[in-house]
Design a protein around this motif. Structure first.
Motif, PDB file in Angstrom:
ATOM      1  N   ARG A 138      -6.539  -2.532 -11.298  1.00  0.00           N
ATOM      2  CA  ARG A 138      -7.564  -2.126 -10.334  1.00  0.00           C
ATOM      3  C   ARG A 138      -7.830  -3.214  -9.294  1.00  0.00           C
ATOM      4  O   ARG A 138      -7.937  -2.941  -8.101  1.00  0.00           O
ATOM      5  CB  ARG A 138      -8.856  -1.766 -11.067  1.00  0.00           C
ATOM      6  CG  ARG A 138      -9.953  -1.219 -10.157  1.00  0.00           C
ATOM      7  CD  ARG A 138     -11.212  -0.898 -10.964  1.00  0.00           C
ATOM      8  NE  ARG A 138     -10.938   0.100 -11.985  1.00  0.00           N
ATOM      9  CZ  ARG A 138     -10.900   1.403 -11.744  1.00  0.00           C
ATOM     10  NH1 ARG A 138     -11.088   1.847 -10.517  1.00  0.00           N
ATOM     11  NH2 ARG A 138     -10.673   2.253 -12.724  1.00  0.00           N
TER      12      ARG A 138
ATOM     13  N   SER B 287       1.552   3.686  -3.361  1.00  0.00           N
ATOM     14  CA  SER B 287       0.398   4.458  -3.795  1.00  0.00           C
ATOM     15  C   SER B 287       0.251   5.734  -2.970  1.00  0.00           C
ATOM     16  O   SER B 287      -0.028   6.810  -3.507  1.00  0.00           O
ATOM     17  CB  SER B 287      -0.870   3.603  -3.674  1.00  0.00           C
ATOM     18  OG  SER B 287      -2.023   4.357  -3.987  1.00  0.00           O
TER      19      SER B 287
ATOM     20  N   HIS C 277      -4.594  -5.024  -2.334  1.00  0.00           N
ATOM     21  CA  HIS C 277      -3.612  -4.426  -1.428  1.00  0.00           C
ATOM     22  C   HIS C 277      -4.288  -3.590  -0.348  1.00  0.00           C
ATOM     23  O   HIS C 277      -3.831  -3.567   0.805  1.00  0.00           O
ATOM     24  CB  HIS C 277      -2.636  -3.554  -2.220  1.00  0.00           C
ATOM     25  CG  HIS C 277      -1.504  -4.306  -2.844  1.00  0.00           C
ATOM     26  ND1 HIS C 277      -0.624  -5.065  -2.105  1.00  0.00           N
ATOM     27  CD2 HIS C 277      -1.091  -4.403  -4.136  1.00  0.00           C
ATOM     28  CE1 HIS C 277       0.279  -5.600  -2.916  1.00  0.00           C
ATOM     29  NE2 HIS C 277       0.017  -5.215  -4.149  1.00  0.00           N
ATOM     30  N   GLN C 278      -5.357  -2.894  -0.694  1.00  0.00           N
ATOM     31  CA  GLN C 278      -6.035  -2.048   0.291  1.00  0.00           C
ATOM     32  C   GLN C 278      -6.789  -2.880   1.328  1.00  0.00           C
ATOM     33  O   GLN C 278      -6.956  -2.456   2.478  1.00  0.00           O
ATOM     34  CB  GLN C 278      -7.018  -1.078  -0.393  1.00  0.00           C
ATOM     35  CG  GLN C 278      -6.435  -0.245  -1.518  1.00  0.00           C
ATOM     36  CD  GLN C 278      -5.119   0.410  -1.167  1.00  0.00           C
ATOM     37  OE1 GLN C 278      -5.023   1.135  -0.182  1.00  0.00           O
ATOM     38  NE2 GLN C 278      -4.098   0.140  -1.978  1.00  0.00           N
TER      39      GLN C 278
ATOM     40  N   ARG D 121       0.815  -1.222   0.000  1.00  0.00           N
ATOM     41  CA  ARG D 121       0.000   0.000   0.000  1.00  0.00           C
ATOM     42  C   ARG D 121       0.846   1.268   0.000  1.00  0.00           C
ATOM     43  O   ARG D 121       0.335   2.365  -0.262  1.00  0.00           O
ATOM     44  CB  ARG D 121      -0.906   0.036   1.234  1.00  0.00           C
ATOM     45  CG  ARG D 121      -2.056  -0.930   1.216  1.00  0.00           C
ATOM     46  CD  ARG D 121      -3.114  -0.521   2.216  1.00  0.00           C
ATOM     47  NE  ARG D 121      -2.663  -0.623   3.592  1.00  0.00           N
ATOM     48  CZ  ARG D 121      -3.061  -1.571   4.439  1.00  0.00           C
ATOM     49  NH1 ARG D 121      -3.891  -2.503   4.022  1.00  0.00           N
ATOM     50  NH2 ARG D 121      -2.637  -1.589   5.673  1.00  0.00           N
TER      51      ARG D 121
ATOM     52  N   TRP E 125      -4.856  -3.543  -6.959  1.00  0.00           N
ATOM     53  CA  TRP E 125      -4.812  -2.385  -6.061  1.00  0.00           C
ATOM     54  C   TRP E 125      -5.826  -2.558  -4.933  1.00  0.00           C
ATOM     55  O   TRP E 125      -5.517  -2.303  -3.757  1.00  0.00           O
ATOM     56  CB  TRP E 125      -5.112  -1.092  -6.830  1.00  0.00           C
ATOM     57  CG  TRP E 125      -5.009   0.127  -5.962  1.00  0.00           C
ATOM     58  CD1 TRP E 125      -3.882   0.816  -5.637  1.00  0.00           C
ATOM     59  CD2 TRP E 125      -6.085   0.785  -5.285  1.00  0.00           C
ATOM     60  NE1 TRP E 125      -4.187   1.869  -4.793  1.00  0.00           N
ATOM     61  CE2 TRP E 125      -5.526   1.874  -4.569  1.00  0.00           C
ATOM     62  CE3 TRP E 125      -7.456   0.566  -5.211  1.00  0.00           C
ATOM     63  CZ2 TRP E 125      -6.299   2.733  -3.792  1.00  0.00           C
ATOM     64  CZ3 TRP E 125      -8.234   1.416  -4.439  1.00  0.00           C
ATOM     65  CH2 TRP E 125      -7.643   2.484  -3.741  1.00  0.00           C
TER      66      TRP E 125
ATOM     67  N   GLY F 211      -1.063  -2.506  -9.326  1.00  0.00           N
ATOM     68  CA  GLY F 211      -1.696  -2.542  -8.014  1.00  0.00           C
ATOM     69  C   GLY F 211      -1.074  -1.636  -6.981  1.00  0.00           C
ATOM     70  O   GLY F 211      -1.587  -1.508  -5.874  1.00  0.00           O
ATOM     71  N   ARG F 212       0.037  -0.970  -7.330  1.00  0.00           N
ATOM     72  CA  ARG F 212       0.729  -0.128  -6.360  1.00  0.00           C
ATOM     73  C   ARG F 212       0.464   1.357  -6.578  1.00  0.00           C
ATOM     74  O   ARG F 212       1.035   2.193  -5.882  1.00  0.00           O
ATOM     75  CB  ARG F 212       2.237  -0.407  -6.420  1.00  0.00           C
ATOM     76  CG  ARG F 212       2.556  -1.817  -5.960  1.00  0.00           C
ATOM     77  CD  ARG F 212       4.013  -2.174  -6.100  1.00  0.00           C
ATOM     78  NE  ARG F 212       4.234  -3.568  -5.764  1.00  0.00           N
ATOM     79  CZ  ARG F 212       4.531  -4.019  -4.544  1.00  0.00           C
ATOM     80  NH1 ARG F 212       4.648  -3.172  -3.534  1.00  0.00           N
ATOM     81  NH2 ARG F 212       4.710  -5.310  -4.330  1.00  0.00           N
ATOM     82  N   ARG F 213      -0.393   1.684  -7.524  1.00  0.00           N
ATOM     83  CA  ARG F 213      -0.827   3.057  -7.735  1.00  0.00           C
ATOM     84  C   ARG F 213      -2.332   3.035  -7.957  1.00  0.00           C
ATOM     85  O   ARG F 213      -2.852   2.185  -8.671  1.00  0.00           O
ATOM     86  CB  ARG F 213      -0.129   3.688  -8.936  1.00  0.00           C
ATOM     87  CG  ARG F 213      -0.485   5.152  -9.153  1.00  0.00           C
ATOM     88  CD  ARG F 213       0.271   5.738 -10.333  1.00  0.00           C
ATOM     89  NE  ARG F 213      -0.112   7.117 -10.587  1.00  0.00           N
ATOM     90  CZ  ARG F 213       0.477   8.171 -10.019  1.00  0.00           C
ATOM     91  NH1 ARG F 213       1.467   7.989  -9.179  1.00  0.00           N
ATOM     92  NH2 ARG F 213       0.083   9.405 -10.282  1.00  0.00           N
ATOM     93  N   ARG F 214      -3.042   3.985  -7.335  1.00  0.00           N
ATOM     94  CA  ARG F 214      -4.491   4.021  -7.470  1.00  0.00           C
ATOM     95  C   ARG F 214      -4.868   4.190  -8.944  1.00  0.00           C
ATOM     96  O   ARG F 214      -4.468   5.164  -9.585  1.00  0.00           O
ATOM     97  CB  ARG F 214      -5.069   5.187  -6.665  1.00  0.00           C
ATOM     98  CG  ARG F 214      -6.600   5.268  -6.725  1.00  0.00           C
ATOM     99  CD  ARG F 214      -7.066   6.585  -6.137  1.00  0.00           C
ATOM    100  NE  ARG F 214      -6.821   6.635  -4.715  1.00  0.00           N
ATOM    101  CZ  ARG F 214      -7.677   6.225  -3.775  1.00  0.00           C
ATOM    102  NH1 ARG F 214      -8.856   5.730  -4.155  1.00  0.00           N
ATOM    103  NH2 ARG F 214      -7.383   6.321  -2.492  1.00  0.00           N
TER     104      ARG F 214
END
Length: 318
Positions: free
Chosen positions: A288, A86, A294-295, A83, A291, A275-278
């Motif tokens: 997506r 991001s 990860h959240q 996370r 990501w 997955g490491r940037r919104r």
């Protein structure tokens, strides 16, 4: 008292990523304090993302200077290392055209081996994600509390190091792709009873149902059970869409009351930053699902091998 030199302000499109090696709290607060004050004098935005006790010490050391900076407890932000990037990029993006100054401490004594490995992957990927932009990310490492192999990896993921009052180039700095490949170590096999589910296209509803029924027995509240089910569903959907149309799900409980899901398929991770940037609202997929995973999870372990992709998703019972 030894004063640690501060990296020079970043020039346009000049990314600076030093590791700050410290041995005690005084060396820590002095080195970071100088870094922060130099940024404030240059009117650059500053973010402190360090574990809570260190954040308290820095606030006390900085005094009124702490009022002009953003602060976040890395134990919360970076509980899942996937996370962090991001959040750092989001902070740097808030004021385009200005060189952001960030203190990020993703590894500290007490981290689990799995967390340290994924945080090392994160440190390597910072160099790829921030390449070509004006920013400085200073990463402290505790020489007195971290294992030697962790410190050695810090020398591989940071182009420059600050140690003993000296700021210099790291001769061990290694390309991010190589470091990430080295992080793809075999995952330990579960020692507890597990549930195995094989699935293919058209069977995602059954995957969700199996996971919902299984996780009811976990020592998690309803919200965290829901997070876990959603994360598994997203991972299984990715398998069908991008991983050869099918996959294998394994579920097991941990000794501390947490739950783990492992999803294996024949897919490839073509973009290590996925997955490491919104993702933007306009993006078609663009990571997506990953990501979101990860959240939702407390740790995501990724193994991208020639034989396929493995995601191991952890939700803690603590």
């Amino acid at each position: 008292m030894m004063v640690t030199p501060v990296p020079a302000p970043a020039e346009p499109a000049d990314f600076v990523h030093p590791a700050l090696f410290y041995r005690d709290l005084e060396e820590y607060t002095v080195g970071i304090g100088d870094f922060v004050r130099a940024a404030l004098e240059a009117q650059e935005p500053v973010l402190l993302a360090v574990p809570g006790p260190h954040l308290d010490a820095l606030r006390q050391s900085l005094g009124s200077d702490a009022d002009g900076i953003d602060c976040v407890d890395m134990r919360q932000l970076g509980r899942n290392p996937g996370r962090i990037l991001s959040a750092l990029q989001g902070f740097a993006d808030r004021e385009p055209g200005r060189a952001a100054r960030i203190v990020g401490e993703p590894i500290w004594p007490g981290r689990s081996p799995g967390e340290i490995l994924e945080a090392t992957r994160h440190e390597a990927l910072i160099n790829t994600a921030f390449a070509g932009r004006a920013a400085t990310i200073l990463c402290p490492y505790d020489l007195s509390g971290l294992p030697e192999n962790v410190v050695a990896d810090a020398r591989r993921t940071h182009p420059t190091v600050i140690e003993g009052g000296l700021d210099g180039v790291s001769p061990l700095y290694t390309d991010a792709a190589v470091v990430c490949s080295d992080c793809d170590l075999p995952l330990p096999e579960p020692t507890r009873d597990l549930l195995l589910v094989e699935y293919a296209g058209g069977e995602l509803a059954q995957v969700r149902e199996h996971t919902e029924n299984w996780v009811r027995g976990a020592a998690l509240d309803a919200a965290r059970r829901g997070d876990f089910v959603l994360a598994v569903s997203e991972a299984a959907a990715n398998s069908v869409a991008h991983g050869g149309g099918k996959g294998t799900l394994r579920l097991w409980h941990t000794a501390t009351g947490g739950v783990v899901a492992e999803i294996q398929d024949s897919g490839r991770l073509s973009n290590a930053l996925a997955g490491r940037r919104r993702p933007s609202l306009a993006s078609g997929n663009g990571g997506r699902g990953l990501w979101m995973i990860h959240q939702l999870c407390d740790l995501v372990e990724i193994r991208a091998l020639e034989t396929g992709l493995t995601l191991r998703l952890h939700v803690s019972g603590a």
